[in-house]
Scaffold this motif. Structure first.
Motif, PDB file in Angstrom:
ATOM      1  N   MET A  76       3.058   6.555  -0.385  1.00 61.99           N
ATOM      2  CA  MET A  76       2.603   5.125  -0.869  1.00 61.99           C
ATOM      3  C   MET A  76       2.800   5.139  -2.456  1.00 61.99           C
ATOM      4  SD  MET A  76      -0.793   2.911  -0.378  1.00 61.99           S
ATOM      5  CE  MET A  76      -0.555   2.905   1.381  1.00 61.99           C
ATOM      6  N   PRO A  77       4.041   4.123  -2.963  1.00 60.91           N
ATOM      7  CA  PRO A  77       3.916   4.278  -4.278  1.00 60.91           C
ATOM      8  C   PRO A  77       2.817   3.358  -4.981  1.00 60.91           C
ATOM      9  CG  PRO A  77       6.042   3.476  -3.189  1.00 60.91           C
ATOM     10  CD  PRO A  77       4.747   3.497  -2.335  1.00 60.91           C
ATOM     11  N   CYS A  78       2.245   3.914  -6.203  1.00 55.68           N
ATOM     12  CA  CYS A  78       1.163   3.181  -6.947  1.00 55.68           C
ATOM     13  C   CYS A  78       1.628   3.511  -8.428  1.00 55.68           C
ATOM     14  CB  CYS A  78      -0.070   3.914  -6.630  1.00 55.68           C
ATOM     15  SG  CYS A  78      -0.605   5.366  -7.149  1.00 55.68           S
ATOM     16  N   LEU A  79       0.915   2.642  -8.986  1.00 56.36           N
ATOM     17  CA  LEU A  79       0.945   2.726 -10.640  1.00 56.36           C
ATOM     18  C   LEU A  79       0.379   4.041 -11.204  1.00 56.36           C
ATOM     19  CD1 LEU A  79      -0.084  -0.917 -11.844  1.00 56.36           C
ATOM     20  CD2 LEU A  79       2.401   0.116 -11.804  1.00 56.36           C
ATOM     21  N   ALA A  80       1.291   4.927 -11.861  1.00 58.61           N
ATOM     22  CA  ALA A  80       0.435   5.775 -12.837  1.00 58.61           C
ATOM     23  C   ALA A  80       0.112   5.226 -13.969  1.00 58.61           C
ATOM     24  CB  ALA A  80       1.575   6.879 -12.835  1.00 58.61           C
ATOM     25  N   LEU A 119      -9.968   3.171 -10.199  1.00 53.43           N
ATOM     26  CA  LEU A 119      -9.292   2.319  -9.230  1.00 53.43           C
ATOM     27  C   LEU A 119     -10.097   1.160  -8.570  1.00 53.43           C
ATOM     28  CD1 LEU A 119      -7.531   5.631  -7.881  1.00 53.43           C
ATOM     29  CD2 LEU A 119      -6.461   3.604  -9.157  1.00 53.43           C
ATOM     30  N   ALA A 120     -11.324   1.502  -8.406  1.00 50.19           N
ATOM     31  CA  ALA A 120     -12.037   0.630  -7.773  1.00 50.19           C
ATOM     32  C   ALA A 120     -12.445  -0.657  -8.567  1.00 50.19           C
ATOM     33  CB  ALA A 120     -13.823   0.920  -7.618  1.00 50.19           C
ATOM     34  N   ASN A 121     -12.281  -0.721  -9.974  1.00 54.71           N
ATOM     35  CA  ASN A 121     -12.240  -1.693 -10.812  1.00 54.71           C
ATOM     36  C   ASN A 121     -10.899  -2.568 -10.417  1.00 54.71           C
ATOM     37  OD1 ASN A 121     -10.993  -2.739 -13.687  1.00 54.71           O
ATOM     38  ND2 ASN A 121     -13.244  -3.427 -13.271  1.00 54.71           N
ATOM     39  N   TYR A 130      -6.572   0.052  -0.536  1.00 55.08           N
ATOM     40  CA  TYR A 130      -6.275  -1.208  -0.099  1.00 55.08           C
ATOM     41  C   TYR A 130      -4.846  -1.461  -0.593  1.00 55.08           C
ATOM     42  CZ  TYR A 130     -10.819  -2.031   0.273  1.00 55.08           C
ATOM     43  OH  TYR A 130     -12.367  -2.169   0.567  1.00 55.08           O
ATOM     44  N   PRO A 131      -3.459  -0.909   0.628  1.00 52.00           N
ATOM     45  CA  PRO A 131      -2.180  -0.796   0.316  1.00 52.00           C
ATOM     46  C   PRO A 131      -1.865  -2.157  -0.190  1.00 52.00           C
ATOM     47  CG  PRO A 131      -2.968  -0.083   2.428  1.00 52.00           C
ATOM     48  CD  PRO A 131      -4.202  -0.720   1.981  1.00 52.00           C
ATOM     49  N   ALA A 176       0.901  -5.010  -4.644  1.00 57.28           N
ATOM     50  CA  ALA A 176       0.988  -6.071  -5.626  1.00 57.28           C
ATOM     51  C   ALA A 176       0.854  -5.623  -7.105  1.00 57.28           C
ATOM     52  CB  ALA A 176      -0.252  -6.919  -5.257  1.00 57.28           C
ATOM     53  N   ARG A 177       0.063  -4.691  -7.527  1.00 57.51           N
ATOM     54  CA  ARG A 177      -0.185  -4.138  -8.651  1.00 57.51           C
ATOM     55  C   ARG A 177       1.278  -3.240  -9.122  1.00 57.51           C
ATOM     56  NH1 ARG A 177      -4.453  -4.068 -11.503  1.00 57.51           N
ATOM     57  NH2 ARG A 177      -4.222  -1.928 -12.365  1.00 57.51           N
ATOM     58  N   VAL A 178       1.911  -2.796  -8.418  1.00 56.98           N
ATOM     59  CA  VAL A 178       3.028  -2.186  -8.641  1.00 56.98           C
ATOM     60  C   VAL A 178       4.291  -3.068  -8.820  1.00 56.98           C
ATOM     61  CG1 VAL A 178       4.963  -0.781  -7.542  1.00 56.98           C
ATOM     62  CG2 VAL A 178       2.750  -0.123  -7.178  1.00 56.98           C
ATOM     63  N   MET A 179       4.288  -4.251  -8.146  1.00 59.84           N
ATOM     64  CA  MET A 179       5.376  -5.194  -8.312  1.00 59.84           C
ATOM     65  C   MET A 179       5.150  -6.001  -9.441  1.00 59.84           C
ATOM     66  SD  MET A 179       7.059  -4.397  -5.784  1.00 59.84           S
ATOM     67  CE  MET A 179       8.636  -5.576  -6.210  1.00 59.84           C
TER      68      MET A 179
END
Length: 478
Positions: free
Chosen positions: A146-150, A266-268, A359-360, A365-368
């Motif tokens: 699952m891609p996410c922002l680093a 990450l919760a924030n 929350y996928p 959405a944050r990645v995009m």
């Protein structure tokens, strides 16, 4: 029955497990003293001292039923804890009272017991670290793709995956496990060394026969489940041992605080949360809040643990010659509470790692929202292939990125970089061509492979070797 009219440590009521509290309990301590006295008597008997089987049997009959009232009353009179317990044990064992503690100094029971207790506590810490690693291994494997922002500098950077980030937490916990194992492996009993470490009293007992003295020490060591004793010491084992042990335990605090802080952030971002129970209240004033209270508690206890290691450090440095007693009062508190803090941290880590929520859609959405910036080089290469000038396109992309960032930051609007590039004839690209470069999975490098390799090569061998420690579940008191 609960007492409410005096101070009781929160470690006892809120945080530490019954297992760890027992390890540092009076029962465990003073029963271990009695086991050591029995071991000494048996060893001395084997080497020819006039100690009877009847005396040893009497000692063994009362090894667990410590008569605390007698010891407490005696200590109030003589101001010496070890001699008070020798006296109390003697009351229960009148036939054996004359051979209890024969040739020994207070540190025979005190220091040897401390080493035994530290080993028991380290083993419990080890067990719980493995439990956390097992939980995180499942999590990392589930989310390895699952891609996410680093984030570097807490600013969006090249993509990683949710599972890959979890391996960063695991790697530090694995480092802690290795250090814990190292400390367990090198722990040695103080042994049978006498008042200042010279074994002079045993020379008197055994008529100067060094072989018998060494045999007694080896026998006691084996009876207590150890393979070695310290080679030399003064009255006590070196207090650097306490420092080394608590330093290894405090390393766990560093790892736990880093992991818990990441989860709080990450919760924030609303990407991930610790478990939140159905009836849990996040705020007394704001009913909607879901505060990361468990991870906040991990951070609070980790700070305490990391600072606590200064106590044995200073104690080791301030010992004079063969020993001074200014170690005792500090050591009683610092070592026990360091382990209780570590245990509390691990209890929460077990609970949190067993129920992390991702929350996928938020993650995506944050990645995009950031990906157009990260994909700029790919977009530029596609435009060059269609005849564009690389240097000119690089400058135009820089200008579009600055303008798009201003729209996001100053106007609170979505990232419009794709629309800007589409509208710029210098690129000659359609929206479809541009969006073809915006697949997050293409920007995570070897993240998924790294997770698989790390779990297979580093973590799974640990889990396979410690199957009895898997499947731990913790319900928190608060």
């Amino acid at each position: 029955m609960a007492q409410h009219d005096r101070y009781i440590s929160p470690f006892s009521t809120r945080y530490a497990s019954d297992e760890m509290q027992y390890i540092f309990s009076d029962d465990n301590k003073f029963r271990t003293w009695r086991k050591l006295w029995i071991a000494l008597a048996k060893a001395e008997q084997k080497q020819g001292l006039a100690i009877t089987d009847e005396q040893i049997a009497e000692l063994e009959a009362h090894k667990d039923d410590v008569n605390y009232e007698d010891a407490i009353a005696r200590e109030k009179l003589v101001r010496h804890d070890v001699m008070s317990h020798v006296y109390a044990y003697g009351l229960q064992c009148p036939k054996a009272k004359g051979i209890i503690h024969l040739g020994a100094t207070s540190c025979y029971v005190g220091d040897n017991t401390d080493v035994i207790i530290m080993r028991e506590a380290l083993q419990l810490v080890r067990k719980k670290i493995i439990g956390v690693l097992a939980n995180l291994a499942k999590f990392a494997d589930e989310y390895k793709d699952m891609p996410c922002l680093a984030y570097t500098h807490c600013q969006p950077a090249q993509l990683t995956t949710v599972g890959k980030r979890a391996t960063l937490w695991m790697n530090e916990l694995y480092m802690d496990l290795e250090e814990i194992d190292h400390q367990i492996g090198q722990l040695a009993l103080r042994g049978v060394k006498g008042t200042t470490g010279t074994q002079a009293s045993f020379m008197e007992l055994f008529g100067g026969d060094s072989a018998k003295i060494k045999a007694v020490e080896a026998d006691v060591c084996a009876q207590m489940g150890f393979t070695k004793v310290v080679p030399v010491c003064g009255q006590t084992y070196s207090r650097k041992v306490d420092y080394n042990v608590l330093s290894a335990v405090a390393g766990l605090g560093q790892s736990a605080m880093k992991m818990a802080t990441d989860i709080r952030l990450l919760a924030n971002f609303k990407e991930m949360e610790e478990p939140f129970e159905k009836n849990q209240i996040g705020s007394s004033a704001m009913p909607y809040k879901r505060n990361p209270m468990r991870c906040e508690r991990i951070c609070a206890l980790s700070r305490y643990l990391m600072v606590d290691v200064l106590n044995p450090a200073m104690t080791a440095g301030t010992q004079w010659f063969e020993r001074t007693l200014d170690d005792s009062a500090n050591k009683r508190i610092a070592m026990a509470e360091g382990f209780l803090a570590a245990d509390a941290i691990l209890n929460i880590l077990l609970n949190v790692s067993d129920g992390l929520v991702v929350y996928p859609k938020v993650v995506r959405a944050r990645v995009m929202a950031e990906l157009p910036f990260m994909a700029s080089e790919n977009i530029m290469m596609k435009a060059v292939k269609k005849g564009g000038d690389r240097q000119e396109l690089h400058e135009r992309l820089r200008e579009h990125a600055v303008a798009a960032a201003a729209v996001v930051k100053q106007e609170g609007k979505p990232n419009d970089m794709i629309a800007r590039v589409e509208a710029d004839p210098a690129f000659g690209l359609s929206r479809e061509e541009i969006e073809a470069e915006l697949s997050p999975e293409a920007f995570t490098g070897r993240s998924a492979e790294q997770v698989t390799e790390f779990l297979r090569d580093v973590i799974q061998p640990v889990l396979d070797a410690n199957k009895e420690d898997l499947g731990q579940h913790v319900e928190l008191n608060v």
